[in-house]
Scaffold this motif. Structure first.
Motif, short mmCIF file in Angstrom:
data_model
loop_
_atom_site.label_atom_id
_atom_site.label_comp_id
_atom_site.label_asym_id
_atom_site.label_seq_id
_atom_site.Cartn_x
_atom_site.Cartn_y
_atom_site.Cartn_z
N SER A 1 0.82 -1.20 0.03
CA SER A 1 -0.08 -0.15 0.02
C SER A 1 0.86 1.13 -0.09
CB SER A 1 -1.11 0.07 1.31
OG SER A 1 -2.10 1.19 1.11
N GLY A 2 0.11 2.40 -0.15
CA GLY A 2 0.80 3.87 -0.13
C GLY A 2 0.04 4.80 0.37
N HIS A 3 0.15 5.98 0.21
CA HIS A 3 -0.56 6.91 1.06
C HIS A 3 -1.83 7.39 0.45
CE1 HIS A 3 0.92 10.36 -1.82
NE2 HIS A 3 2.04 9.78 -1.53
N VAL B 1 3.95 -10.73 4.20
CA VAL B 1 4.68 -9.67 4.07
C VAL B 1 3.79 -8.54 3.84
CG1 VAL B 1 6.71 -8.22 3.13
CG2 VAL B 1 6.86 -10.91 3.63
N PHE B 2 4.04 -7.31 4.26
CA PHE B 2 2.99 -6.20 3.80
C PHE B 2 4.04 -4.72 3.93
CE2 PHE B 2 -0.07 -2.75 3.66
CZ PHE B 2 -1.06 -3.53 2.83
N PHE B 3 3.88 -4.20 2.53
CA PHE B 3 4.83 -3.15 2.33
C PHE B 3 3.94 -1.80 2.35
CE2 PHE B 3 7.21 -6.55 0.06
CZ PHE B 3 8.56 -5.87 0.00
N VAL B 4 4.43 -0.97 2.97
CA VAL B 4 4.06 0.51 2.92
C VAL B 4 5.06 1.39 2.31
CG1 VAL B 4 3.68 2.46 4.44
CG2 VAL B 4 2.29 0.27 5.00
N LEU B 5 4.51 1.95 1.20
CA LEU B 5 5.49 2.60 0.39
C LEU B 5 5.36 4.29 0.40
CD1 LEU B 5 5.86 0.42 -2.84
CD2 LEU B 5 7.22 0.29 -0.77
N ASP B 6 6.35 5.06 0.56
CA ASP B 6 6.01 6.59 0.06
C ASP B 6 5.44 7.37 1.27
OD1 ASP B 6 6.79 8.84 -1.31
OD2 ASP B 6 4.72 8.82 -2.32
N CYS B 7 5.48 6.51 2.42
CA CYS B 7 4.86 7.27 3.60
C CYS B 7 5.00 6.21 5.02
CB CYS B 7 3.23 7.55 3.50
SG CYS B 7 2.30 6.02 3.08
N ALA C 1 2.80 4.26 8.17
CA ALA C 1 1.67 3.45 8.43
C ALA C 1 0.35 4.59 8.72
CB ALA C 1 1.88 2.39 9.39
N ASP C 2 0.67 5.43 9.22
CA ASP C 2 -0.26 6.71 9.75
C ASP C 2 -0.88 7.19 8.57
OD1 ASP C 2 2.22 7.74 9.24
OD2 ASP C 2 1.71 9.56 10.12
N ARG C 3 -0.23 7.28 7.14
CA ARG C 3 -0.96 7.86 5.82
C ARG C 3 -1.69 6.81 5.11
NH1 ARG C 3 2.21 11.73 2.90
NH2 ARG C 3 0.01 12.41 2.23
N ILE C 4 -1.85 5.53 5.44
CA ILE C 4 -2.40 4.44 4.52
C ILE C 4 -3.96 4.17 4.48
CG2 ILE C 4 -0.31 3.47 4.05
CD1 ILE C 4 -1.03 1.25 6.12
N GLY C 5 -4.52 5.14 5.46
CA GLY C 5 -5.96 5.00 5.33
C GLY C 5 -6.55 3.55 5.82
N SER D 1 7.98 2.79 10.24
CA SER D 1 6.84 2.15 11.00
C SER D 1 6.87 0.67 10.77
CB SER D 1 5.30 2.64 10.52
OG SER D 1 5.39 3.81 9.76
N GLY D 2 7.79 0.04 10.02
CA GLY D 2 7.87 -1.23 9.83
C GLY D 2 8.91 -2.09 10.99
N ASP D 3 8.56 -3.44 10.78
CA ASP D 3 10.00 -4.49 11.15
C ASP D 3 10.99 -4.21 10.64
OD1 ASP D 3 7.82 -5.50 12.89
OD2 ASP D 3 7.23 -6.35 11.04
#
Ligand code: 5GP
Ligand code: MN
Length: 317
Positions: free
Chosen positions: A18-20, A79-85, A87-91, A115-117
């Motif tokens: 996910s992303g922002h 595995v879950f990726f957060v890109l370009d932000c 975890a507080d901006r992924i809605g 915000s990740g491991d």
């Protein structure tokens, strides 16, 4: 030593990305390029992107039609990726992040911590797509991956013109256009081209803009009435703040559009004198030194006063 993408995903059967919220070119380019790359390198894994629906100018990027913007209930991801932000901006995608076996955060915004491991946060790099370029094996690139990365890089560097462009950025851009996609058309159609109403709203905003602080700061607004009259939404506002910033003598541009009765989304663009990320952080936002954003609440006049006050502190320092 930067993280090893494939090593981190070793043995994972289900991978989410996910992303922002309000995804921009870098966000869309990065989530979709990573999806393509992981599918190619890890064919046994199921890879899926969850993201607020991006503007349709990005629909040419492979995987766009598969983006899940409904955020259904899912079994926890390996595995879950957060890109370009962070975890507080992924809605709504936050629920996947929270329950994932391993959480990976890749970003280039100014942050206290990831915000990740596993985290790869590098504010010194111009775009998440450029960062991903470094994390991916160039030998596995193809035309579709190259095009997605390229779109992210041009959007966050203003087509290689902002100060976040480095010789390395240009070398990567050069390598990417070697894959043969129609880059002049992509630049025009995803970056410069505006619909007639978008141009009208931009014109109206520029005409009605007001300067402060000896004309060194400018404020532009799109209120709810304008959005309703012209049938425009947040996705139509891209580029307005840059035009405000392009006015001679302006060292800091502030663009607001109304998101609620007493709520405004703010975009800031600045020269060296003002650290936009620092100003945005005063209102719970963030970003980069020259481009940042936040949400402010209250009467319009009070919101503008508060923003100008923070900018004045820096301009007069
Ligand atoms: P834009 O003005 O183009 O929406 O955003 C400029 C930069 O600031 C982008 O890198 C964007 O991700 C970041 N940004 C915009 N709004 C926010 C916000 O509300 N919070 C944070 N942390 N970053 C933001
Ligand atoms: Mn970015």
């Amino acid at each position: 030593m930067r993280m090893n993408l494939l090593e981190e995903c070793k043995g994972a059967a289900r991978i989410g990305i996910s992303g922002h919220i309000r995804p921009d070119g870098d966000c869309v380019g990065s989530v979709l390029s990573l999806q393509m790359y992981l599918r190619k390198c890890l064919p046994a894994a199921k890879v899926k992107v969850f993201l607020e629906k991006p503007a349709d100018i990005f629909s040419e990027i492979k995987g766009y039609d598969e983006i899940d913007s409904d955020f259904p209930e899912e079994e926890p991801f390996d595995v879950f990726f957060v890109l370009d932000c962070g975890a507080d901006r992924i809605g709504e995608a936050e629920k996947y992040f929270r329950t994932a076996g391993k959480r990976i955060n890749i970003d280039h915004h100014i942050r206290e911590a990831g915000s990740g491991d596993v985290n790869c946060i590098d504010p010194g790099i111009g775009s998440t797509c450029e960062l991903l370029y470094d994390l991916m094996d160039e030998d596995r690139f193809d035309r579709d991956i190259a095009m997605a990365l390229y779109i992210g890089i041009i959007h966050d560097t203003g087509v290689f013109q902002y100060s976040n462009t480095t010789p390395e950025t240009l070398r990567k851009g050069a390598k990417l256009i070697g894959y043969g996609f129609d880059f002049p058309r992509l630049i025009r159609e995803t970056f410069y081209l505006k619909t007639y109403v978008q141009a009208q709203v931009m014109g109206k905003t520029l005409t009605e803009s007001v300067r402060f602080l000896d004309d060194r700061c400018i404020v532009g607004l799109v209120d709810r009435e304008t959005m309703e009259t012209y049938h425009v939404g947040p996705k139509d506002m891209d580029g307005i703040v840059n035009q405000l910033k392009n006015i001679k003598g302006v060292e800091c541009a502030v663009f607001l559009y109304q998101t609620g009765e007493q709520e405004y989304k703010v975009s800031l663009r600045s020269d060296e004198k003002v650290n936009a990320a620092q100003a945005a952080a005063c209102f719970g936002g963030g970003g980069h030194a020259r481009a940042a954003g936040c949400t402010v609440k209250g009467a319009f006049r009070d919101c503008v006063d508060a923003l100008i006050c923070r900018i004045a502190e820096q301009l007069q320092a």
